[in-house]
Design an enzyme around this catalytic site. Structure first.
Site, mmCIF file in Angstrom:
data_model
loop_
_atom_site.group_PDB
_atom_site.id
_atom_site.type_symbol
_atom_site.label_atom_id
_atom_site.label_comp_id
_atom_site.label_asym_id
_atom_site.label_seq_id
_atom_site.Cartn_x
_atom_site.Cartn_y
_atom_site.Cartn_z
ATOM 1 N N ASP A 190 -1.081 20.099 9.375
ATOM 2 C CA ASP A 190 -0.123 21.161 9.666
ATOM 3 C C ASP A 190 -0.762 22.535 9.602
ATOM 4 O OD1 ASP A 190 2.194 22.602 10.083
ATOM 5 O OD2 ASP A 190 2.817 22.498 7.988
ATOM 6 N N ASP A 250 1.321 27.487 17.092
ATOM 7 C CA ASP A 250 1.703 26.471 16.115
ATOM 8 C C ASP A 250 1.659 25.081 16.731
ATOM 9 O OD1 ASP A 250 2.770 25.610 13.545
ATOM 10 O OD2 ASP A 250 4.632 25.226 14.617
#
Length: 497
Positions: A176, A377
């Site tokens: 992540d 992202d």
């Protein structure tokens, strides 16, 4: 004279024909691009046909070979294979969907959770909570409060195998870019969810070392506390998932490379959530506790395959090894004064159909208070744009697609088309503009995504009330992306996965 007139006539005719060809929309390199509808719909069928049993056998064979090779891997590249969430090689953890529409809806639910998490964290920081402030010394002998990460790990989109401890115990981990604290479920568990691998036992590692309360790494944690003279952490995610436990220094093994020692890692004794098969999370954010911050170079390179392709993507840690190509586009990597986790880009504008949109510069810029701006992202799928950016983009795209039939899609989308009988279709081009006149031309699959197997495609952008813009993974799939922390640059090289 007649000969000269004849020659002039032929030259004029040739020039006219050439100009006609340039104006043909199907051939224009600037105003339109070609969406291969047939190929995109074929991939939706392939996505539903994935066999996790075969993939699991291949994974086990590879791990046996990796263990054999590791003894001579002191100079190997730190490289991981990324498994998309929908194509995990784990028969007992792979969700089956009755059709592609249900798969799309499941993805979008995770995506919405993810985006809410990012916006909540940014709002907390911008409203007065300083994510950089040391917390351990100020907190009593208990953990209070929460921190909202950039991810809801029920929605982790990319997973990988990481060796924890010495000897290394392989664990599936969520990767992540929106988190700074790495953690893994640990024995003895007060409360642990079901995972694919045996739960990690720190007593079996020669290198597990709990961090003291006032160590530098403990003070770097945004939500930590002292308990029995050791540092404890708590992370809470946007869907209510959480991990609570002891913060330690541990050895991690990445692929075939030599182990990385003294990595800050949470040992979670109390964990709850829908983390699929993962034993924990490997944090790739830009903060001081993330995994890249423990390496000599904080840079990394990744390339994401199409979301409907059951293949693996790659992430390499360290300075970029490949030389920039003619197609490589670079932009500045920006840092927020208030929140260090996210990777901000200098995006200066967007073009649709060859025309640059009338977007106010302030709609894409981060202001002096750290509000707004554009982040990249990997955990967000559909890009989110604020009103001043999204509405001009949508209007221009709709004006350029009046020849297409309207379609239907999930509620997040307001611009959809139905194209079942068409093999290829011309659509307006979409280009991202960066500083110094640099342009990144998106593939049609980077901005038009199928939402079912019936030919409904939707514009893969969504409007948000937040001033923050998010460039999601759909927009940079099949691009080699380099996060070059040393030189504060982000680069994109199309079609290099």
């Amino acid at each position: 004279m007649a000969s000269l007139f004849h020659l002039f006539f032929l030259l004029s005719l040739s020039l006219s024909l050439a100009l006609c060809r340039v104006k043909d929309p199907s051939e224009s390199p600037k105003t339109t691009t070609t969406l291969d509808v047939t190929a995109a719909l074929r991939k939706t069928t392939q996505a539903l046909a994935f066999d996790p049993h075969t993939a699991h056998r291949q994974l086990l064979d590879k791990e046996i070979k990796t263990t054999t090779l590791r003894s001579s891997a002191s100079t190997a590249t730190l490289s991981l294979q990324l498994y998309p969430r929908d194509f995990l090689p784990l028969p007992n953890f792979t969700t089956t969907h009755k059709d592609y529409e249900s798969l799309t809806l499941a993805r979008l639910r995770r995506d919405s959770d993810r985006v809410r998490s990012i916006f909540a964290r940014v709002a907390i920081v911008n409203n007065g909570f300083d994510s950089r402030a040391p917390r351990a010394a100020a907190m009593p002998d208990s953990i209070r409060g929460t921190i909202v990460s950039g991810s809801s790990q029920g929605i982790g989109e990319y997973f990988s195998r990481v060796g924890i401890g010495r000897p290394a115990k392989p664990q599936f981990m969520v990767l992540d870019t929106g988190s700074d604290v790495s953690w893994v479920q640990c024995l003895p568990c007060t409360d642990c969810y079901k995972q694919a691998d045996p739960i990690y036992d720190p007593t079996g590692s020669d290198t597990y070392t709990p961090l003291r309360c006032f160590s530098e790494l403990c003070l770097s944690a945004t939500n930590s506390a002292c308990r029995n003279a050791t540092c404890h952490y708590q992370v809470v995610y946007g869907d209510g998932s959480f991990s609570i436990g002891e913060l330690a220094a541990e050895t991690l093994t990445i692929g075939d490379a030599a182990p990385v020692e003294n990595v800050a890692m949470g040992c979670g004794f109390d964990n709850e959530g829908t983390f699929v098969a993962a034993g924990g999370l490997l944090a790739l954010g830009a903060g001081t506790l993330s995994f890249p911050s423990h390496l000599p170079s904080h840079s990394f390179t990744y390339c994401l395959v199409d979301r409907d392709t059951p293949g693996t993507s790659i992430i390499d840690f360290g300075p970029p090894t490949a030389q920039p190509e003619a197609s490589t586009i670079t932009t500045k990597l920006l840092r927020s004064k208030k929140i260090r986790t996210f990777y901000y880009l200098e995006l200066t504008g967007i073009s649709v159909g060859g025309t640059k949109l009338a977007i106010p510069p302030s709609a894409l810029a981060m202001d002096s208070d750290g509000s707004g701006g554009v982040i990249l992202d990997t955990g967000t799928a559909v890009s989110r744009l604020n009103k001043q950016v999204y509405e001009p983009l949508r209007e221009a795209f709709v004006n350029g697609t009046r020849h297409l039939s309207p379609g239907t899609g999930p509620g997040i989308f307001d611009t959809c088309y139905n194209m079942p009988p068409v093999k290829r279709v011309q659509v307006p081009s979409v280009v991202f503009h960066f500083g110094e006149g640099k342009e990144l031309r998106l593939r049609p699959n980077n901005f038009l995504m199928p939402v079912d197997s019936k030919g409904n495609f939707c514009l893969a952008f969504a409007k948000t009330p937040s001033p923050l813009n998010i460039i999601g993974n759909v927009q940079h799939q099949r691009m080699r992306v380099v996060i070059d922390m040393e030189n504060s640059i982000v680069s994109f090289t199309p079609n290099k996965c």
